[in-house]
Design a protein around this motif. Sequence first.
Motif, PDB file in Angstrom:
ATOM      1  N   GLY A 204      13.854   3.858 -14.944  1.00  0.00           N
ATOM      2  CA  GLY A 204      13.931   2.481 -14.471  1.00  0.00           C
ATOM      3  C   GLY A 204      13.843   2.319 -12.973  1.00  0.00           C
ATOM      4  N   LEU A 205      13.577   1.084 -12.590  1.00  0.00           N
ATOM      5  CA  LEU A 205      13.508   0.663 -11.190  1.00  0.00           C
ATOM      6  C   LEU A 205      14.045  -0.749 -11.096  1.00  0.00           C
ATOM      7  CD1 LEU A 205      10.448   0.983  -8.781  1.00  0.00           C
ATOM      8  CD2 LEU A 205      11.451  -1.255  -9.223  1.00  0.00           C
ATOM      9  N   VAL A 206      14.815  -1.046 -10.056  1.00  0.00           N
ATOM     10  CA  VAL A 206      15.318  -2.401  -9.825  1.00  0.00           C
ATOM     11  C   VAL A 206      14.727  -2.914  -8.519  1.00  0.00           C
ATOM     12  CG1 VAL A 206      17.346  -3.847  -9.417  1.00  0.00           C
ATOM     13  CG2 VAL A 206      17.475  -1.950 -11.064  1.00  0.00           C
ATOM     14  N   GLY A 207      14.044  -4.057  -8.590  1.00  0.00           N
ATOM     15  CA  GLY A 207      13.473  -4.650  -7.384  1.00  0.00           C
ATOM     16  C   GLY A 207      12.508  -5.754  -7.725  1.00  0.00           C
ATOM     17  N   ASN A 208      12.513  -6.811  -6.926  1.00  0.00           N
ATOM     18  CA  ASN A 208      11.540  -7.883  -7.120  1.00  0.00           C
ATOM     19  C   ASN A 208      10.146  -7.346  -6.846  1.00  0.00           C
ATOM     20  OD1 ASN A 208      13.692  -9.657  -7.518  1.00  0.00           O
ATOM     21  ND2 ASN A 208      13.818 -10.139  -5.344  1.00  0.00           N
ATOM     22  N   PRO A 209       9.168  -7.680  -7.689  1.00  0.00           N
ATOM     23  CA  PRO A 209       7.829  -7.123  -7.497  1.00  0.00           C
ATOM     24  C   PRO A 209       7.160  -7.649  -6.227  1.00  0.00           C
ATOM     25  CG  PRO A 209       7.830  -8.747  -9.264  1.00  0.00           C
ATOM     26  CD  PRO A 209       9.257  -8.542  -8.884  1.00  0.00           C
ATOM     27  N   SER A 210       7.124  -6.809  -5.217  1.00  0.00           N
ATOM     28  CA  SER A 210       6.428  -7.109  -3.973  1.00  0.00           C
ATOM     29  C   SER A 210       5.734  -5.830  -3.531  1.00  0.00           C
ATOM     30  CB  SER A 210       7.407  -7.597  -2.893  1.00  0.00           C
ATOM     31  OG  SER A 210       8.302  -6.566  -2.535  1.00  0.00           O
ATOM     32  N   PRO A 211       4.665  -5.929  -2.756  1.00  0.00           N
ATOM     33  CA  PRO A 211       3.911  -4.728  -2.384  1.00  0.00           C
ATOM     34  C   PRO A 211       4.757  -3.640  -1.745  1.00  0.00           C
ATOM     35  CG  PRO A 211       2.652  -6.691  -1.847  1.00  0.00           C
ATOM     36  CD  PRO A 211       4.006  -7.165  -2.307  1.00  0.00           C
ATOM     37  N   VAL A 212       5.776  -4.022  -0.963  1.00  0.00           N
ATOM     38  CA  VAL A 212       6.578  -3.012  -0.275  1.00  0.00           C
ATOM     39  C   VAL A 212       7.363  -2.139  -1.259  1.00  0.00           C
ATOM     40  CG1 VAL A 212       8.696  -4.360   0.026  1.00  0.00           C
ATOM     41  CG2 VAL A 212       8.044  -2.670   1.755  1.00  0.00           C
ATOM     42  N   LYS A 213       7.610  -2.636  -2.466  1.00  0.00           N
ATOM     43  CA  LYS A 213       8.341  -1.854  -3.467  1.00  0.00           C
ATOM     44  C   LYS A 213       7.455  -0.828  -4.169  1.00  0.00           C
ATOM     45  CE  LYS A 213      12.254  -3.916  -2.785  1.00  0.00           C
ATOM     46  NZ  LYS A 213      13.365  -3.205  -2.114  1.00  0.00           N
ATOM     47  N   GLY A 214       6.153  -0.871  -3.911  1.00  0.00           N
ATOM     48  CA  GLY A 214       5.261   0.135  -4.472  1.00  0.00           C
ATOM     49  C   GLY A 214       5.250   0.166  -5.983  1.00  0.00           C
ATOM     50  N   ILE A 215       5.290  -1.012  -6.616  1.00  0.00           N
ATOM     51  CA  ILE A 215       5.351  -1.047  -8.077  1.00  0.00           C
ATOM     52  C   ILE A 215       4.090  -0.439  -8.695  1.00  0.00           C
ATOM     53  CG2 ILE A 215       5.724  -2.494 -10.108  1.00  0.00           C
ATOM     54  CD1 ILE A 215       8.085  -2.493  -8.220  1.00  0.00           C
ATOM     55  N   GLU A 216       2.953  -0.601  -8.002  1.00  0.00           N
ATOM     56  CA  GLU A 216       1.728   0.006  -8.532  1.00  0.00           C
ATOM     57  C   GLU A 216       1.833   1.533  -8.549  1.00  0.00           C
ATOM     58  OE1 GLU A 216       1.132  -0.409  -4.127  1.00  0.00           O
ATOM     59  OE2 GLU A 216       1.990  -1.614  -5.737  1.00  0.00           O
ATOM     60  N   VAL A 217       2.581   2.095  -7.582  1.00  0.00           N
ATOM     61  CA  VAL A 217       2.831   3.543  -7.574  1.00  0.00           C
ATOM     62  C   VAL A 217       3.677   3.925  -8.785  1.00  0.00           C
ATOM     63  CG1 VAL A 217       3.825   5.467  -6.267  1.00  0.00           C
ATOM     64  CG2 VAL A 217       2.688   3.594  -5.050  1.00  0.00           C
ATOM     65  N   PHE A 218       4.674   3.110  -9.088  1.00  0.00           N
ATOM     66  CA  PHE A 218       5.523   3.334 -10.267  1.00  0.00           C
ATOM     67  C   PHE A 218       4.679   3.316 -11.537  1.00  0.00           C
ATOM     68  CE2 PHE A 218       8.225   1.942 -13.741  1.00  0.00           C
ATOM     69  CZ  PHE A 218       9.407   2.656 -13.560  1.00  0.00           C
ATOM     70  N   GLY A 238      13.677  -7.231 -12.164  1.00  0.00           N
ATOM     71  CA  GLY A 238      13.640  -8.033 -10.947  1.00  0.00           C
ATOM     72  C   GLY A 238      12.916  -9.345 -11.162  1.00  0.00           C
ATOM     73  N   ASN A 239      13.380 -10.385 -10.484  1.00  0.00           N
ATOM     74  CA  ASN A 239      12.748 -11.703 -10.573  1.00  0.00           C
ATOM     75  C   ASN A 239      11.338 -11.670 -10.002  1.00  0.00           C
ATOM     76  OD1 ASN A 239      14.737 -13.512 -11.727  1.00  0.00           O
ATOM     77  ND2 ASN A 239      15.958 -13.113  -9.889  1.00  0.00           N
ATOM     78  N   VAL A 240      10.467 -12.478 -10.579  1.00  0.00           N
ATOM     79  CA  VAL A 240       9.125 -12.688 -10.031  1.00  0.00           C
ATOM     80  C   VAL A 240       9.104 -14.083  -9.428  1.00  0.00           C
ATOM     81  CG1 VAL A 240       6.660 -12.763 -10.500  1.00  0.00           C
ATOM     82  CG2 VAL A 240       8.130 -11.220 -11.826  1.00  0.00           C
ATOM     83  N   PHE A 241       9.090 -14.151  -8.099  1.00  0.00           N
ATOM     84  CA  PHE A 241       9.096 -15.442  -7.424  1.00  0.00           C
ATOM     85  C   PHE A 241       7.660 -15.957  -7.264  1.00  0.00           C
ATOM     86  CE2 PHE A 241      13.032 -13.342  -6.170  1.00  0.00           C
ATOM     87  CZ  PHE A 241      13.960 -14.336  -6.474  1.00  0.00           C
ATOM     88  N   SER A 242       7.544 -17.236  -7.000  1.00  0.00           N
ATOM     89  CA  SER A 242       6.219 -17.876  -6.994  1.00  0.00           C
ATOM     90  C   SER A 242       5.261 -17.213  -6.011  1.00  0.00           C
ATOM     91  CB  SER A 242       6.361 -19.368  -6.669  1.00  0.00           C
ATOM     92  OG  SER A 242       7.005 -19.551  -5.418  1.00  0.00           O
ATOM     93  N   ASN A 243       5.770 -16.801  -4.853  1.00  0.00           N
ATOM     94  CA  ASN A 243       4.883 -16.185  -3.861  1.00  0.00           C
ATOM     95  C   ASN A 243       4.537 -14.737  -4.195  1.00  0.00           C
ATOM     96  OD1 ASN A 243       7.435 -15.195  -3.359  1.00  0.00           O
ATOM     97  ND2 ASN A 243       7.245 -15.280  -1.132  1.00  0.00           N
ATOM     98  N   GLN A 244       5.098 -14.216  -5.310  1.00  0.00           N
ATOM     99  CA  GLN A 244       4.793 -12.854  -5.750  1.00  0.00           C
ATOM    100  C   GLN A 244       3.911 -12.838  -6.996  1.00  0.00           C
ATOM    101  OE1 GLN A 244       8.859 -11.714  -6.344  1.00  0.00           O
ATOM    102  NE2 GLN A 244       9.108 -10.869  -4.282  1.00  0.00           N
ATOM    103  N   GLN A 245       3.532 -14.024  -7.475  1.00  0.00           N
ATOM    104  CA  GLN A 245       2.829 -14.109  -8.752  1.00  0.00           C
ATOM    105  C   GLN A 245       1.486 -13.390  -8.714  1.00  0.00           C
ATOM    106  OE1 GLN A 245       4.216 -15.529 -11.619  1.00  0.00           O
ATOM    107  NE2 GLN A 245       2.495 -14.436 -12.550  1.00  0.00           N
ATOM    108  N   ARG A 246       0.746 -13.531  -7.618  1.00  0.00           N
ATOM    109  CA  ARG A 246      -0.574 -12.887  -7.537  1.00  0.00           C
ATOM    110  C   ARG A 246      -0.433 -11.368  -7.612  1.00  0.00           C
ATOM    111  NH1 ARG A 246      -4.653 -14.766  -2.892  1.00  0.00           N
ATOM    112  NH2 ARG A 246      -4.403 -16.662  -4.153  1.00  0.00           N
ATOM    113  N   TYR A 247       0.537 -10.839  -6.880  1.00  0.00           N
ATOM    114  CA  TYR A 247       0.772  -9.397  -6.922  1.00  0.00           C
ATOM    115  C   TYR A 247       1.205  -8.970  -8.319  1.00  0.00           C
ATOM    116  CZ  TYR A 247       2.964  -4.855  -5.926  1.00  0.00           C
ATOM    117  OH  TYR A 247       3.328  -3.537  -5.933  1.00  0.00           O
ATOM    118  N   PHE A 248       2.075  -9.750  -8.947  1.00  0.00           N
ATOM    119  CA  PHE A 248       2.528  -9.438 -10.299  1.00  0.00           C
ATOM    120  C   PHE A 248       1.357  -9.421 -11.276  1.00  0.00           C
ATOM    121  CE2 PHE A 248       4.244 -10.856 -14.437  1.00  0.00           C
ATOM    122  CZ  PHE A 248       5.103  -9.794 -14.692  1.00  0.00           C
TER     123      PHE A 248
END
Length: 383
Positions: A204-218, A238-248
């Motif tokens: 597991g990983l805990v963190g809002n999906p943003s590029p700095v969290k390296g979710i694509e690496v995960f 982690g929550n997906v906020f509106s400004n993170q939707q494109r990355y998500f």
Amino acid sequence: MKIVSVLEEGKLGGPQIYLINLVVGGVEFSDDNLFLIPRDNSNNFQEKLKQKGIRFRLLPLTRITKEKLVALRYILFFPLEIVLLAISFRRHRADIIYVAGGSWQFKGILASKLARIPVLWHLNDTSMPAFILWIFRALSRFGDGFIFASKRSKHYYEPLISNDRPRFVIPSSVDTRVFCRGYVSRSFSDEVIPSHWEGKVVVGLVGNPSPVKGIEVFIRMAAEVNSKIANVQFAILGNVFSNQQRYFDSLQALIIKLGIDNVDFLGGCDDVRPFLERFDIYVCSSLSESSPISVWEAMAMELPVVSTDVGDVPEYVRDGECGYICPVGDHKSLARHVCELVVDEPMRKRLGKSARAKVVSELDVRACAEKHFEAYRAVLRAN
């Protein structure tokens, strides 16, 4: 000692939890603390503060953002918000101002000077846009003291600071009394844990999906593990906020492209402990961190950690003792160590026990809170 802490970001995340833990750890000072937080986007933060009995006031504070309308409001109302903060500081008769949340929190610094009250600036990152650093360099002369969340943050910011005021390195902390296995009731845990995790090793990983969290690496790490081992489940909380939707959306597309069917995006939750208690391995795939609370919380819950080499994580996660450290962005290295832990349960248990012992001895809220109050006293003496 009356301490007024100010945050320009209301969204519940690392800096907000950091402040809550600071008050929880310094319980003897809790009645002397007041938080000034934004009215917008802070509902979850407000709920956490109410649960802990921490006093707070809501102010119409805007934040730096790429969202055009919000950014315009930030520029237009910047001077007014500084005056509003200065009035609040004086009204609450603060002895010291604590500006939390990083180097872009400019308003509290300027307002403290307007109110003529000493200010401590908390710096908790290791990567900022050039224009933020330029402004920070100019405003750093107003800081009466600086708290760095990690040695790497200190190394990053210290060359930009234009005065010789007191400086302290104090990491983020975790309340090890409540972050421990068995604290959360099993019935509650069973309610929230997906049934298809039964019998699987959960990474597991805990963190809002943003590029700095390296979710694509995960995600790429998950694909690599799947190619070698079966019966593994991956989870991102982690929550997906509106400004993170494109990355998500790009992450979802990557999952489809790689043909992965065992990665769960769980959204946000009020209490991460039931999930941490069910996780078997914790992965931090970030591209940049300073002192990540999510990693310390996982360690407190006796999880072995496999992390990229970010922030001060290597200070506490030593290879072969509490987990493993991998190069930033190296999904294959992450996958190799995850595979080792998946097939070796005794090793997972041993590293997890060592991880908790490390957090209890060095990152508990009480010890970190006392270091903060020593910093407050030092700044007050200097002023």
